[in-house]
Design a protein around this motif. Structure first.
Motif, PDB file in Angstrom:
ATOM      1  N   ALA A 199       0.810  -1.225   0.000  1.00 49.45           N
ATOM      2  CA  ALA A 199       0.000   0.000   0.000  1.00 49.45           C
ATOM      3  C   ALA A 199       0.839   1.268   0.000  1.00 49.45           C
ATOM      4  CB  ALA A 199      -0.920  -0.001   1.229  1.00 49.45           C
ATOM      5  N   PHE A 200       2.144   1.160   0.186  1.00 45.88           N
ATOM      6  CA  PHE A 200       2.978   2.355   0.332  1.00 45.88           C
ATOM      7  C   PHE A 200       3.204   3.003  -1.038  1.00 45.88           C
ATOM      8  CE2 PHE A 200       6.520   4.994   1.617  1.00 45.88           C
ATOM      9  CZ  PHE A 200       6.249   5.260   2.943  1.00 45.88           C
ATOM     10  N   PRO A 201       3.124   4.345  -1.125  1.00 46.64           N
ATOM     11  CA  PRO A 201       3.338   5.039  -2.406  1.00 46.64           C
ATOM     12  C   PRO A 201       4.832   5.097  -2.762  1.00 46.64           C
ATOM     13  CG  PRO A 201       2.855   6.628  -0.675  1.00 46.64           C
ATOM     14  CD  PRO A 201       2.706   5.280  -0.054  1.00 46.64           C
ATOM     15  N   MET A 202       5.311   4.036  -3.382  1.00 48.12           N
ATOM     16  CA  MET A 202       6.744   3.884  -3.636  1.00 48.12           C
ATOM     17  C   MET A 202       7.317   4.972  -4.531  1.00 48.12           C
ATOM     18  SD  MET A 202       7.904   1.392  -1.896  1.00 48.12           S
ATOM     19  CE  MET A 202       7.207   0.054  -0.923  1.00 48.12           C
ATOM     20  N   GLU A 203       6.470   5.571  -5.378  1.00 47.42           N
ATOM     21  CA  GLU A 203       6.972   6.615  -6.279  1.00 47.42           C
ATOM     22  C   GLU A 203       7.435   7.850  -5.519  1.00 47.42           C
ATOM     23  OE1 GLU A 203       2.617   7.432  -5.617  1.00 47.42           O
ATOM     24  OE2 GLU A 203       3.883   5.660  -5.944  1.00 47.42           O
ATOM     25  N   LEU A 204       7.066   7.966  -4.241  1.00 51.50           N
ATOM     26  CA  LEU A 204       7.449   9.117  -3.428  1.00 51.50           C
ATOM     27  C   LEU A 204       8.671   8.854  -2.557  1.00 51.50           C
ATOM     28  CD1 LEU A 204       3.889  10.222  -2.214  1.00 51.50           C
ATOM     29  CD2 LEU A 204       5.226  11.167  -4.115  1.00 51.50           C
ATOM     30  N   VAL A 205       9.192   7.626  -2.569  1.00 50.99           N
ATOM     31  CA  VAL A 205      10.277   7.247  -1.664  1.00 50.99           C
ATOM     32  C   VAL A 205      11.618   7.771  -2.173  1.00 50.99           C
ATOM     33  CG1 VAL A 205      11.559   5.315  -0.652  1.00 50.99           C
ATOM     34  CG2 VAL A 205       9.069   5.203  -0.836  1.00 50.99           C
ATOM     35  N   GLY A 206      12.266   8.584  -1.340  1.00 53.06           N
ATOM     36  CA  GLY A 206      13.579   9.109  -1.686  1.00 53.06           C
ATOM     37  C   GLY A 206      14.703   8.427  -0.936  1.00 53.06           C
ATOM     38  N   GLU A 207      14.349   7.622   0.079  1.00 53.22           N
ATOM     39  CA  GLU A 207      15.372   6.985   0.910  1.00 53.22           C
ATOM     40  C   GLU A 207      14.717   5.851   1.688  1.00 53.22           C
ATOM     41  OE1 GLU A 207      18.166   8.384   4.679  1.00 53.22           O
ATOM     42  OE2 GLU A 207      17.709   9.863   3.109  1.00 53.22           O
ATOM     43  N   ILE A 208      15.481   4.792   1.909  1.00 53.19           N
ATOM     44  CA  ILE A 208      15.051   3.668   2.734  1.00 53.19           C
ATOM     45  C   ILE A 208      15.985   3.553   3.928  1.00 53.19           C
ATOM     46  CG2 ILE A 208      14.930   1.123   2.827  1.00 53.19           C
ATOM     47  CD1 ILE A 208      13.924   1.164  -0.035  1.00 53.19           C
ATOM     48  N   HIS A 209      15.423   3.214   5.097  1.00 53.20           N
ATOM     49  CA  HIS A 209      16.223   2.960   6.288  1.00 53.20           C
ATOM     50  C   HIS A 209      16.102   1.500   6.704  1.00 53.20           C
ATOM     51  CE1 HIS A 209      16.831   7.219   8.206  1.00 53.20           C
ATOM     52  NE2 HIS A 209      17.314   7.123   6.984  1.00 53.20           N
ATOM     53  N   LEU A 210      17.228   0.961   7.157  1.00 56.22           N
ATOM     54  CA  LEU A 210      17.286  -0.359   7.778  1.00 56.22           C
ATOM     55  C   LEU A 210      17.989  -0.214   9.121  1.00 56.22           C
ATOM     56  CD1 LEU A 210      18.532  -2.515   4.759  1.00 56.22           C
ATOM     57  CD2 LEU A 210      16.202  -2.442   5.647  1.00 56.22           C
ATOM     58  N   GLY A 211      17.505  -0.915  10.132  1.00 52.78           N
ATOM     59  CA  GLY A 211      18.144  -0.833  11.450  1.00 52.78           C
ATOM     60  C   GLY A 211      17.789  -2.037  12.293  1.00 52.78           C
ATOM     61  N   GLY A 212      18.349  -2.078  13.488  1.00 59.30           N
ATOM     62  CA  GLY A 212      18.072  -3.160  14.409  1.00 59.30           C
ATOM     63  C   GLY A 212      17.016  -2.776  15.428  1.00 59.30           C
ATOM     64  N   HIS A 213      16.481  -3.791  16.106  1.00 60.99           N
ATOM     65  CA  HIS A 213      15.491  -3.550  17.158  1.00 60.99           C
ATOM     66  C   HIS A 213      15.722  -4.533  18.302  1.00 60.99           C
ATOM     67  CE1 HIS A 213      13.513  -6.477  14.326  1.00 60.99           C
ATOM     68  NE2 HIS A 213      13.373  -7.135  15.475  1.00 60.99           N
ATOM     69  N   ASP A 214      15.102  -4.230  19.431  1.00 62.00           N
ATOM     70  CA  ASP A 214      15.163  -5.107  20.601  1.00 62.00           C
ATOM     71  C   ASP A 214      13.855  -5.875  20.724  1.00 62.00           C
ATOM     72  OD1 ASP A 214      17.680  -4.126  21.204  1.00 62.00           O
ATOM     73  OD2 ASP A 214      16.912  -2.609  22.608  1.00 62.00           O
ATOM     74  N   TRP A 238      15.602  -8.100   6.565  1.00 65.51           N
ATOM     75  CA  TRP A 238      16.277  -8.214   5.264  1.00 65.51           C
ATOM     76  C   TRP A 238      15.315  -8.775   4.217  1.00 65.51           C
ATOM     77  CZ3 TRP A 238      20.275  -5.513   4.124  1.00 65.51           C
ATOM     78  CH2 TRP A 238      21.295  -5.282   5.052  1.00 65.51           C
ATOM     79  N   ALA A 239      14.514  -9.783   4.605  1.00 60.53           N
ATOM     80  CA  ALA A 239      13.560 -10.365   3.666  1.00 60.53           C
ATOM     81  C   ALA A 239      12.503  -9.342   3.253  1.00 60.53           C
ATOM     82  CB  ALA A 239      12.900 -11.595   4.289  1.00 60.53           C
ATOM     83  N   LEU A 240      12.041  -8.528   4.219  1.00 59.93           N
ATOM     84  CA  LEU A 240      11.065  -7.484   3.898  1.00 59.93           C
ATOM     85  C   LEU A 240      11.702  -6.410   3.020  1.00 59.93           C
ATOM     86  CD1 LEU A 240       8.155  -6.549   4.383  1.00 59.93           C
ATOM     87  CD2 LEU A 240       8.971  -5.317   6.413  1.00 59.93           C
ATOM     88  N   TYR A 241      12.977  -6.151   3.221  1.00 58.58           N
ATOM     89  CA  TYR A 241      13.709  -5.201   2.369  1.00 58.58           C
ATOM     90  C   TYR A 241      13.752  -5.710   0.929  1.00 58.58           C
ATOM     91  CZ  TYR A 241      17.776  -2.554   0.591  1.00 58.58           C
ATOM     92  OH  TYR A 241      18.634  -1.775  -0.140  1.00 58.58           O
ATOM     93  N   ASP A 242      14.049  -7.007   0.745  1.00 62.24           N
ATOM     94  CA  ASP A 242      14.039  -7.582  -0.607  1.00 62.24           C
ATOM     95  C   ASP A 242      12.670  -7.424  -1.247  1.00 62.24           C
ATOM     96  OD1 ASP A 242      16.706  -8.406  -0.523  1.00 62.24           O
ATOM     97  OD2 ASP A 242      16.214 -10.386   0.294  1.00 62.24           O
ATOM     98  N   TYR A 243      11.618  -7.662  -0.470  1.00 59.51           N
ATOM     99  CA  TYR A 243      10.259  -7.520  -0.974  1.00 59.51           C
ATOM    100  C   TYR A 243       9.983  -6.060  -1.364  1.00 59.51           C
ATOM    101  CZ  TYR A 243       5.151  -8.048  -1.123  1.00 59.51           C
ATOM    102  OH  TYR A 243       3.836  -8.074  -1.507  1.00 59.51           O
ATOM    103  N   THR A 244      10.479  -5.136  -0.554  1.00 62.11           N
ATOM    104  CA  THR A 244      10.313  -3.706  -0.839  1.00 62.11           C
ATOM    105  C   THR A 244      11.014  -3.321  -2.133  1.00 62.11           C
ATOM    106  OG1 THR A 244      10.159  -3.216   1.526  1.00 62.11           O
ATOM    107  CG2 THR A 244      10.709  -1.389   0.059  1.00 62.11           C
ATOM    108  N   LEU A 245      12.240  -3.799  -2.319  1.00 62.15           N
ATOM    109  CA  LEU A 245      12.980  -3.467  -3.532  1.00 62.15           C
ATOM    110  C   LEU A 245      12.295  -4.022  -4.777  1.00 62.15           C
ATOM    111  CD1 LEU A 245      16.710  -3.983  -2.447  1.00 62.15           C
ATOM    112  CD2 LEU A 245      15.403  -1.855  -2.570  1.00 62.15           C
ATOM    113  N   ASP A 246      11.643  -5.176  -4.653  1.00 61.85           N
ATOM    114  CA  ASP A 246      10.895  -5.718  -5.785  1.00 61.85           C
ATOM    115  C   ASP A 246       9.790  -4.763  -6.218  1.00 61.85           C
ATOM    116  OD1 ASP A 246      12.430  -8.007  -5.870  1.00 61.85           O
ATOM    117  OD2 ASP A 246      11.048  -9.209  -4.663  1.00 61.85           O
TER     118      ASP A 246
END
Length: 283
Positions: A199-214, A238-246
């Motif tokens: 559902a995210f409007p990918m055409e507006l994305v200028g940057e992606i962040h990845l980080g860790g969590h507790d 990482w798997a969700l990131y791959d899905y996002t890049l697709d």
């Protein structure tokens, strides 16, 4: 001093810059193609931190990430803070500037946290007004980041993705998609993270962040994830990131690590892993 100027971030990995990594970033950058800093750490006058950042800004595209504007706050934006931000952007000339969809102020009090908002028409209007003020004041487009969520607001009438899209429509701002925040929110609120990405409007994305969590548990023993930026990116993210890049294609991707910061080889290895993911995606 070199007279470099970078207008855009490349669709490659970047890292959050920490002064202890200064020499290694210059000598052993690996896959790291750009750097990001928190605006509030560089609003002073002079000194070694500013000198080092100014030199790095001639070698790498720079992203400035704000954490203190309180875009979602009910009160007016802090004019003095905006002035300091404009001064920083004027000399650093970042290729990107971003802030959080959150609030952290009330009256004269500043809360050391990024707090969530109800997604209503009234909140859209307030956030859009604040985003427009920021863009007009600093003279550049900003990216608005999706938050980590730990609760629902019963009064919300919009989904988070629709809320972000509407703010962008009204202001012309772009969006920063934090994939770890999506995973954290989806786990805490029992949502499907892939549906959020769909559902995210990918055409507006200028940057992606990845980080860790507790990882923790709530009072009922259910999983509770805390966005900490203090660990390696976990495999499900990482798997969700791959899905996002697709869906999005290659985008500038930041490895965000702000607490318990590791030695440079560990951070560089995270950037190298992002680079491998990016090379698998057609432009």
């Amino acid at each position: 001093m070199l007279d470099a100027c970078f207008d855009t971030l490349p669709p490659l990995p970047g890292v959050g810059y920490k002064p202890q990594h200064y020499r290694e970033i210059l000598s052993e950058p690996g896959s790291v193609a750009w750097l990001e800093v928190h605006a509030e750490n560089y609003m002073g006058d002079g000194g070694r931190p500013l000198a080092q950042l100014q030199y790095l800004s001639q070698q790498f595209p720079l992203s400035i990430h704000g954490v203190g504007l309180s875009i979602g706050g009910e009160g007016d934006l802090d004019r003095a803070h905006l002035d300091r931000l404009r001064k920083l952007c004027d000399w650093a000339k970042p290729a990107s500037f971003s802030e959080h969809l959150a609030w952290s102020t009330h009256d004269a009090h500043f809360l050391n946290d990024l707090l969530p908002l109800p997604y209503t028409e009234a909140t859209v209007a307030r956030v859009a007004d604040h985003v427009s003020q920021v863009q007009d004041h600093i003279g550049r487009r900003m990216l608005l980041e999706n938050p980590s969520s730990y609760l629902w607001f019963e009064e919300s009438t919009l989904s988070e993705t629709d809320f972000l899209a509407e703010v962008a429509k009204r202001t012309g701002c772009g969006l920063l998609l934090d994939v770890n925040n999506v995973f954290v929110s989806a786990t805490n609120l029992k949502m499907d993270p892939r549906a959020y990405i769909d559902a995210f409007p990918m055409e507006l994305v200028g940057e992606i962040h990845l980080g860790g969590h507790d990882e923790d548990e709530d009072e009922h023993g259910a999983p509770l994830l805390i966005d900490s930026h203090g660990a390696e990116v976990v495999d499900p993210v990482w798997a969700l990131y791959d899905y996002t890049l697709d869906h999005a294609g290659p985008k500038p991707t930041l490895i965000e690590w702000d607490t318990d910061v590791p030695d440079w080889p560990v951070l560089r290895a995270e950037a190298d892993r992002a680079a491998q993911a990016l090379t698998r995606v057609p432009a």
